[in-house]
Design an enzyme around this catalytic site. Structure first.
Site, short mmCIF file in Angstrom:
data_model
loop_
_atom_site.label_atom_id
_atom_site.label_comp_id
_atom_site.label_asym_id
_atom_site.label_seq_id
_atom_site.Cartn_x
_atom_site.Cartn_y
_atom_site.Cartn_z
N GLY A 209 0.84 -1.20 0.00
CA GLY A 209 0.00 0.00 0.00
C GLY A 209 0.86 1.25 0.00
O GLY A 209 2.06 1.17 -0.28
N ASN A 210 0.29 2.39 0.31
CA ASN A 210 1.07 3.62 0.44
C ASN A 210 0.42 4.53 1.48
O ASN A 210 -0.62 4.20 2.04
CB ASN A 210 1.24 4.30 -0.92
#
Ligand code: C5P
Length: 399
Positions: A209-210
């Site tokens: 993810g980020n």
């Protein structure tokens, strides 16, 4: 013609931007407004009375006394106007305005005007930044006047920075907006927004993810809904909840799901804004069971995700398409390359080099690029940034 029969009094002072007022007058007339012009004595050296009189279809005033002993009645002019616009407004006239001086017709008319007053300052870099100018602009705002801030760019002196008069279209927009405060500027428009990160599953419990929070996209959705748009918000995982119940929120997890959901709505969108931080790669295979930590090394093969925005660009018809670029180096060149490559109408650049800009913050500092323009903004709350972005879209789409 949203300014039909509005009486607009334009006061021009002696700045190089005076020539741009010809365009402003033409735009007001096109909107159905009636325009009269007053110039300060020094403005006459920058732009011809004949041009302004021809475009406004009215005589231009600059002295208290006309020909053959007639008197130009400043009180009447001030009373006539529904709005007075001082543009360009020099440091000199600004200072005289806020201190009640009255040594020419423009100032006398300003002091007599009962209507809203718009001020578009234009001056050189250091003059605009000078504490006395800042104070005078604040005083003008305290009087209830509307200051249309100067823009950044190359100035007549060759210096670069804030001080250029706002473009005529920005001045026109500010005046239109004033007269239509209840007007829902995006009524009847459908706005599609992507927001947040995407999560790309590795196994049933882990993902790639980020740090995207989704704040920018949710603020855009809120602002577009407040302007009367039908809003479809496609968001990756985020804790945010839209405050406005009318926002049609579709929660997704991965880039592939985001692509699917976006294309359920894209074809009937008028404006599409991609603020999501979509993961560029996803694991080629998702392990069906939790991966055990048996080995010292673990290799996960990644494959490229679909570029949602690029796909939107390739299928663009009526949509006004806006992308984001979050860059850490060669910001401007990268943003412009994306504008081109993804077939966008506008790209919003935020640089991670700017303190307070980007992912998790409540603030952002953006630069907007179109094929022709570059507009820099100060560090602002994401709410204000959302309004700036939608103003910029509206100015170009709904002219
Ligand atoms: O190419 P880059 O990822 O820097 O482009 C950023 C812009 O493209 C953003 O507007 C983002 O929402 C969009 N994007 C997308 N799908 C991807 C990657 C980026 O829609 N797979």
């Amino acid at each position: 013609m949203s300014l039909q029969d509005k009486k607009i009094l334009i006061g021009i002072t002696g700045g190089i931007a005076a020539y741009k007022i010809s365009f402003l007058i033409r735009d007001f007339v096109k909107q159905g407004a009636e325009v009269q012009v007053i110039m300060t004595p020094s403005a006459r050296t920058f732009v011809s009375e004949l041009t302004l009189a021809t475009l406004s279809k009215n005589p231009v005033y600059s002295d208290f006394y006309g020909e053959n002993g007639t008197w130009n009645n400043h009180v009447e002019l001030g009373m006539w106007a529904d709005a007075m616009i001082i543009a360009p407004c020099t440091a000199n006239t600004l200072s005289k305005m806020v201190h009640g001086q009255c040594d020419h017709l423009l100032l006398a008319t300003y002091l007599s005007a009962r209507c809203p007053v718009f001020i578009a300052p234009a001056m050189d870099l250091d003059m605009y930044a000078h504490p006395s100018t800042r104070q005078n602009l604040e005083m003008a705002e305290d009087f209830g006047h509307i200051v249309i801030p100067a823009e950044e760019g190359e100035l007549a002196s060759g210096l670069v920075g804030p001080g250029r008069m706002a473009e005529p279209e920005t001045i026109l927009y500010a005046v239109k907006n004033y007269f239509l405060p209840q007007h829902k500027s995006l009524q009847g428009k459908t706005v599609l927004i992507t927001a947040g990160p995407t999560y790309e599953a590795i196994d049933p419990v882990r993902f790639i993810g980020n740090h995207s929070s989704g704040k920018m996209g949710f603020e855009l959705a809120k602002e577009a809904a407040a302007r009367g748009a039908k809003v479809i918000l496609v968001s990756g995982p985020t804790a945010l909840v839209p405050e406005n119940r009318e926002i049609d929120l579709h929660r997704v997890t991965s880039a592939a799901e985001m692509l699917d959901e976006v294309f359920k709505h894209y074809h009937h969108a008028d404006i599409a804004i991609a603020s999501a931080a979509v993961a560029d790669y996803a694991p080629k295979e998702i392990a069906p069971e939790k991966i055990k930590k048996n080995d010292d090394h673990l290799t996960i093969e990644l494959v490229k995700n679909p570029d949602i925005l690029k796909t939107m660009g390739a299928q663009k018809k009526q949509q006004f398409l806006v992308g984001f670029a979050l860059e850490t180096q060669n910001e401007e060149a990268n943003a412009l390359a994306k504008l081109e490559k993804k077939n966008l109408d506008m790209i919003v650049l935020n640089s991670l080099r700017d303190e307070g800009a980007g992912f998790k913050n409540d603030t952002n500092r953006i630069t907007i690029f179109t094929k022709q323009e570059q507009i820099g903004f100060d560090l602002k709350s994401k709410k204000e940034v959302a309004a700036d972005i939608l103003d910029a879209v509206e100015m170009r789409l709904l002219k």
